[in-house]
Design an enzyme around this catalytic site. Structure first.
Site, PDB file in Angstrom:
ATOM      1  N   GLU A   1      34.448  24.597  47.045  1.00  0.00           N
ATOM      2  CA  GLU A   1      34.771  25.809  47.790  1.00  0.00           C
ATOM      3  C   GLU A   1      33.756  25.994  48.912  1.00  0.00           C
ATOM      4  O   GLU A   1      32.665  26.540  48.680  1.00  0.00           O
ATOM      5  CB  GLU A   1      34.722  27.028  46.864  1.00  0.00           C
ATOM      6  CG  GLU A   1      35.707  26.980  45.719  1.00  0.00           C
ATOM      7  CD  GLU A   1      36.036  28.377  45.193  1.00  0.00           C
ATOM      8  OE1 GLU A   1      37.216  28.718  45.208  1.00  0.00           O
ATOM      9  OE2 GLU A   1      35.116  29.107  44.801  1.00  0.00           O
TER      10      GLU A   1
ATOM     11  N   GLY B   1      37.637  33.703  51.526  1.00  0.00           N
ATOM     12  CA  GLY B   1      37.977  35.070  51.936  1.00  0.00           C
ATOM     13  C   GLY B   1      37.952  35.292  53.428  1.00  0.00           C
ATOM     14  O   GLY B   1      37.969  36.424  53.903  1.00  0.00           O
TER      15      GLY B   1
ATOM     16  N   LYS C   1      38.517  37.742  40.834  1.00  0.00           N
ATOM     17  CA  LYS C   1      37.241  38.362  41.235  1.00  0.00           C
ATOM     18  C   LYS C   1      37.181  39.790  40.672  1.00  0.00           C
ATOM     19  O   LYS C   1      37.730  40.042  39.601  1.00  0.00           O
ATOM     20  CB  LYS C   1      37.072  38.291  42.750  1.00  0.00           C
ATOM     21  CG  LYS C   1      37.260  36.852  43.267  1.00  0.00           C
ATOM     22  CD  LYS C   1      36.828  36.646  44.681  1.00  0.00           C
ATOM     23  CE  LYS C   1      37.042  35.187  45.060  1.00  0.00           C
ATOM     24  NZ  LYS C   1      36.594  34.860  46.408  1.00  0.00           N
TER      25      LYS C   1
HETATM   26  P1  13P Z   1      40.007  33.186  48.673  1.00  0.00           P
HETATM   27  O1  13P Z   1      41.221  32.405  48.219  1.00  0.00           O
HETATM   28  O2  13P Z   1      40.234  34.663  48.678  1.00  0.00           O
HETATM   29  O3  13P Z   1      39.446  32.651  49.954  1.00  0.00           O
HETATM   30  O4  13P Z   1      38.872  32.945  47.546  1.00  0.00           O
HETATM   31  C1  13P Z   1      38.577  31.649  47.155  1.00  0.00           C
HETATM   32  C2  13P Z   1      37.696  31.713  45.971  1.00  0.00           C
HETATM   33  O5  13P Z   1      36.547  32.079  46.056  1.00  0.00           O
HETATM   34  C3  13P Z   1      38.265  31.322  44.676  1.00  0.00           C
HETATM   35  O6  13P Z   1      37.289  31.209  43.705  1.00  0.00           O
END
Ligand code: 13P
Length: 250
Positions: free
Chosen positions: A167, A173, A11
């Protein structure tokens, strides 16, 4: 058999020093791994230095986004050709943050998937429902619409080049991962959709990753499920230690 795949989505994180330190550690510690496909998706500006460090390693690189035009007056955008030119393997498309924070539509996602396939890049096509949609029992309708619209007009024989990432927005997150059963249910649904859109062989060969609060302590349960072929990892991919554990989940 589908080869398991673990991809880190960094990210909008890391400095250039952190990015290079992270992949240097991954390169060393994951050097021997051949039974899992591994990838990292750094921010655009760090892809090249990261790739340079990863030369000669089994770790692939991806970008987190792309624009659908090939060149021209599109200030701030990056084309598929540019990503191919610097040696990217994957590109994330339709990530929940792009859909829900930046307002990306299914139509835009569909254009991006088509141009990536034409450029010879592997789209990691992300889909997922919001919490209220799950609570309203509309998860399958939401996923069906995202998959059908995202793949609209994509030639059937090209669909097998795509990787799908499920997802659930409520799990990203938040520390609230989907249970292996909840994820498996949606993964199997996506595989059925793919078989209807293309054919059974493509559906059986397609890798469907899970993403959303994947951590070393929950990866095993997820990967034990028939239709879960890997993980797209946010937070836990930013530390070498936890990403290495995820790749070595077996
Ligand atoms: P997290 O693993 O931080 O929850 O994020 C998942 C994600 O959006 C991966 O693209």
């Amino acid at each position: 058999m589908r080869k398991p795949i673990m991809v880190g989505n960094w990210k909008m994180n890391t400095t250039s020093a952190e990015a290079t330190a992270l992949v240097t550690a991954l390169k060393t510690e994951l050097n021997e791994v051949t039974d899992v496909e591994i990838g990292v998706c750094p921010p655009f500006v760090y892809i090249q230095p990261v790739k340079q460090i990863l030369q000669g390693s089994n770790i692939k690189t991806g970008a987190q986004n792309v624009y659908w035009e090939s060149k021209g007056a599109f200030t701030g955008q990056v084309s598929p050709g540019m990503l191919k030119d610097i040696g990217c393997d994957y590109v994330l498309v339709g990530h929940s943050e792009c859909r829900h924070v930046m307002g990306e539509t299914d139509e835009v996602i569909n254009k991006k998937i088509k141009v990536l396939l034409a450029a010879g890049l592997t789209p990691i096509f992300c889909v997922g429902e919001k919490l209220e949609q799950r609570q309203d029992n509309t998860t399958e309708n939401v996923i069906r619409a995202q998959v059908e619209q995202g793949l609209n007009g994509v030639p059937k024989e090209k669909i097998k080049e795509i990787i799908v990432a499920y997802e659930p927005v409520w799990a990203i997150g938040t520390g609230k991962t989907a249970t292996p059963e909840q994820a498996q249910e949606v993964h199997s649904f996506i595989r059925k959709l793919i078989s209807l859109i293309s054919n059974e062989e493509t559906a059986q060969g397609m890798r469907i990753m899970y993403g959303g609060s994947v951590k070393p302590d929950n990866i095993k349960g997820l990967m034990a499920k028939d239709d879960i072929d890997g993980a797209l990892v946010g937070g836990a991919s930013l530390k070498a230690d936890s990403f290495v554990k995820l790749v070595k989940y077996q």
